[in-house]
Enzyme design. Structure first.
Site, PDB file in Angstrom:
ATOM      1  N   SER A 147       0.681  -1.180   0.111  1.00  0.00           N
ATOM      2  CA  SER A 147       0.028   0.051   0.097  1.00  0.00           C
ATOM      3  C   SER A 147       0.889   1.185   0.010  1.00  0.00           C
ATOM      4  O   SER A 147       2.167   1.233   0.423  1.00  0.00           O
ATOM      5  CB  SER A 147      -0.830   0.117   1.411  1.00  0.00           C
ATOM      6  N   TYR A 160      -2.419  -1.048  10.371  1.00  0.00           N
ATOM      7  CA  TYR A 160      -2.409  -1.343   8.988  1.00  0.00           C
ATOM      8  C   TYR A 160      -0.960  -0.724   8.519  1.00  0.00           C
ATOM      9  O   TYR A 160      -0.372  -1.625   7.540  1.00  0.00           O
ATOM     10  CB  TYR A 160      -3.650  -0.453   8.441  1.00  0.00           C
TER      11      TYR A 160
HETATM   12  P1  NAD Z   1     -11.228  -6.185   0.104  1.00  0.00           P
HETATM   13  O1  NAD Z   1     -11.813  -6.135   1.213  1.00  0.00           O
HETATM   14  O2  NAD Z   1     -12.199  -6.232  -1.327  1.00  0.00           O
HETATM   15  O3  NAD Z   1     -10.417  -7.600  -0.286  1.00  0.00           O
HETATM   16  C1  NAD Z   1      -9.689  -8.045   0.608  1.00  0.00           C
HETATM   17  C2  NAD Z   1      -9.861  -9.353   0.508  1.00  0.00           C
HETATM   18  O4  NAD Z   1      -9.017  -9.972   1.514  1.00  0.00           O
HETATM   19  C3  NAD Z   1     -11.385  -9.836   0.850  1.00  0.00           C
HETATM   20  O5  NAD Z   1     -11.679 -10.967  -0.154  1.00  0.00           O
HETATM   21  C4  NAD Z   1     -11.258 -10.670   2.160  1.00  0.00           C
HETATM   22  O6  NAD Z   1     -12.151 -11.567   2.560  1.00  0.00           O
HETATM   23  C5  NAD Z   1      -9.773 -11.283   1.983  1.00  0.00           C
HETATM   24  N1  NAD Z   1      -9.323 -11.662   3.362  1.00  0.00           N
HETATM   25  C6  NAD Z   1      -9.346 -10.674   4.429  1.00  0.00           C
HETATM   26  N2  NAD Z   1      -8.567 -11.499   5.834  1.00  0.00           N
HETATM   27  C7  NAD Z   1      -8.462 -12.710   5.059  1.00  0.00           C
HETATM   28  C8  NAD Z   1      -7.772 -13.958   5.589  1.00  0.00           C
HETATM   29  N3  NAD Z   1      -7.345 -14.210   6.903  1.00  0.00           N
HETATM   30  N4  NAD Z   1      -7.510 -14.886   4.798  1.00  0.00           N
HETATM   31  C9  NAD Z   1      -8.138 -15.110   3.523  1.00  0.00           C
HETATM   32  N5  NAD Z   1      -8.598 -13.744   2.899  1.00  0.00           N
HETATM   33  C10 NAD Z   1      -8.766 -12.623   3.697  1.00  0.00           C
HETATM   34  O7  NAD Z   1     -10.394  -5.013  -0.320  1.00  0.00           O
HETATM   35  P2  NAD Z   1      -9.405  -4.890  -1.650  1.00  0.00           P
HETATM   36  O8  NAD Z   1      -8.946  -3.195  -1.578  1.00  0.00           O
HETATM   37  O9  NAD Z   1      -9.337  -5.369  -2.643  1.00  0.00           O
HETATM   38  O10 NAD Z   1      -7.861  -5.378  -0.548  1.00  0.00           O
HETATM   39  C11 NAD Z   1      -7.000  -6.251  -1.375  1.00  0.00           C
HETATM   40  C12 NAD Z   1      -5.330  -5.588  -0.738  1.00  0.00           C
HETATM   41  O11 NAD Z   1      -5.136  -4.566  -1.394  1.00  0.00           O
HETATM   42  C13 NAD Z   1      -5.327  -5.646   0.644  1.00  0.00           C
HETATM   43  O12 NAD Z   1      -3.978  -6.488   1.056  1.00  0.00           O
HETATM   44  C14 NAD Z   1      -5.356  -4.237   1.032  1.00  0.00           C
HETATM   45  O13 NAD Z   1      -4.599  -3.813   2.278  1.00  0.00           O
HETATM   46  C15 NAD Z   1      -4.530  -3.527  -0.429  1.00  0.00           C
HETATM   47  N6  NAD Z   1      -4.929  -2.473  -0.700  1.00  0.00           N
HETATM   48  C16 NAD Z   1      -5.924  -1.835  -0.942  1.00  0.00           C
HETATM   49  C17 NAD Z   1      -6.142  -0.674  -1.262  1.00  0.00           C
HETATM   50  C18 NAD Z   1      -7.470   0.055  -1.667  1.00  0.00           C
HETATM   51  O14 NAD Z   1      -7.421   1.489  -1.675  1.00  0.00           O
HETATM   52  N7  NAD Z   1      -8.612  -0.599  -1.793  1.00  0.00           N
HETATM   53  C19 NAD Z   1      -5.072   0.447  -1.105  1.00  0.00           C
HETATM   54  C20 NAD Z   1      -3.936  -0.188  -0.862  1.00  0.00           C
HETATM   55  C21 NAD Z   1      -3.811  -1.512  -0.656  1.00  0.00           C
END
Ligand code: NAD
Length: 262
Positions: A147, A160
């Site tokens: 991130s 986080y």
């Molecule tokens: P999201 O909530 O849609 O996806 C996260 C996924 O991880 C979900 O499907 C959730 O069920 C799964 N998950 C959570 N805990 C888990 C576990 N213990 N075991 C297996 N699966 C698990 O959100 P997203 O934005 O798609 O996030 C995906 C990644 O991207 C994350 O690592 C997040 O930190 C990173 N990220 C997202 C953003 C953003 O702006 N959306 C920005 C920077 C980083």
């Protein structure tokens, strides 16, 4: 850019960025393992879309549970014979002001976002080392989902930000250790991407306007923006890219607050 014949495991791919990566990798020809923790219905929907393009499996496993992740790798190898790409994407937020944050809120985020990535990377590397390796090609490819908060401090979200800062050094140290073995390890650091994790930031016009002040490119990112970067990092097109973090953030890392001289 093709991933034809490759097998890709994408953790947390029943929604958001992981789902987009799973589908884009399938579009490029990879067989895809859709990992989920609890949302089976959503994972099966993603798998259905994958199967129109290639082949895959939906496998339930909590990324912070080593035994469940071991089973996921075993099931994958049983079905496809090998693993070529692992995207350690699963992640969550448990937000709280620091003065109110308790150890459970800290530990939950570290367990999933940091230890979960260690487990996936460790199992991936062990599997890659067992497989036949063609000279001149990567033995395997690991992509960590980090991130912009691996660099930008984030009040109210210290668990986080600490987890993603940890992912950054985990990724670089593992990349340094495994590069001589032909394993490529890189990270993607998204900015603000429109998914459920940050719904509050984009779900009403006032919040979205505030968010856009942090984005020089003046649009919120879409999961496909990250998925296209992941496909490139997993492909031979980026073969000489090792231990890098690719910021996919519309310029969020450019300190836009300083664009009118501060
Ligand atoms: P999201 O909530 O849609 O996806 C996260 C996924 O991880 C979900 O499907 C959730 O069920 C799964 N998950 C959570 N805990 C888990 C576990 N213990 N075991 C297996 N699966 C698990 O959100 P997203 O934005 O798609 O996030 C995906 C990644 O991207 C994350 O690592 C997040 O930190 C990173 N990220 C997202 C953003 C953003 O702006 N959306 C920005 C920077 C980083």
């Amino acid at each position: 850019m093709t991933l034809k014949g490759k097998t890709a495991i994408v953790t947390g791919s029943s929604s958001g960025i992981g789902k987009a990566i799973a589908l884009e990798m399938a579009r490029k020809g990879a067989n895809v393992i859709v990992n989920y923790r609890s949302s089976e219905e959503e994972a099966l929907e993603v798998l259905k879309e994958v199967k129109v393009l290639t082949d895959g499996l939906a496998i339930k496993a909590d990324v912070s549970n080593e035994e469940e992740m071991k089973s996921l790798f075993e099931e994958t190898v049983k079905k496809f014979g090998r693993v070529d790409i692992v995207v350690a994407n699963a992640g969550l937020q448990v937000d709280s002001p620091f003065l109110e944050m308790d150890l459970k809120q800290w530990q939950t985020v570290i367990d999933v976002n940091l230890t979960g990535q260690f487990i996936a990377m460790n199992l991936a590397a062990r599997q890659f080392m067992k497989q036949e390796h063609k000279m001149g090609q990567a033995r395997g490819n690991i992509i960590c989902m980090s991130s912009v908060h691996d660099m930008i401090p984030w009040a109210g979200h210290v668990n986080y930000a600490a987890s993603k800062g940890g992912v950054s050094m985990l990724m670089k140290s593992v990349a340094q250790e495994l590069a001589p073995k032909g394993i490529r390890v890189n990270a993607i650091s998204p900015g603000a991407i429109k998914t459920s994790i940050n719904e509050e930031a984009w779900s009403n016009p006032a919040n979205l306007k505030e968010l856009n002040k942090l984005i020089p490119y003046k649009r919120i990112g879409q999961p496909i923006d990250v998925a296209k970067a992941a496909v490139w990092l997993a492909s031979v097109e980026s073969d000489y890219v090792v231990g890098e973090t690719l910021y996919v953030d519309g310029g969020m890392m450019l300190y836009p607050e300083f664009s009118d001289n501060g």
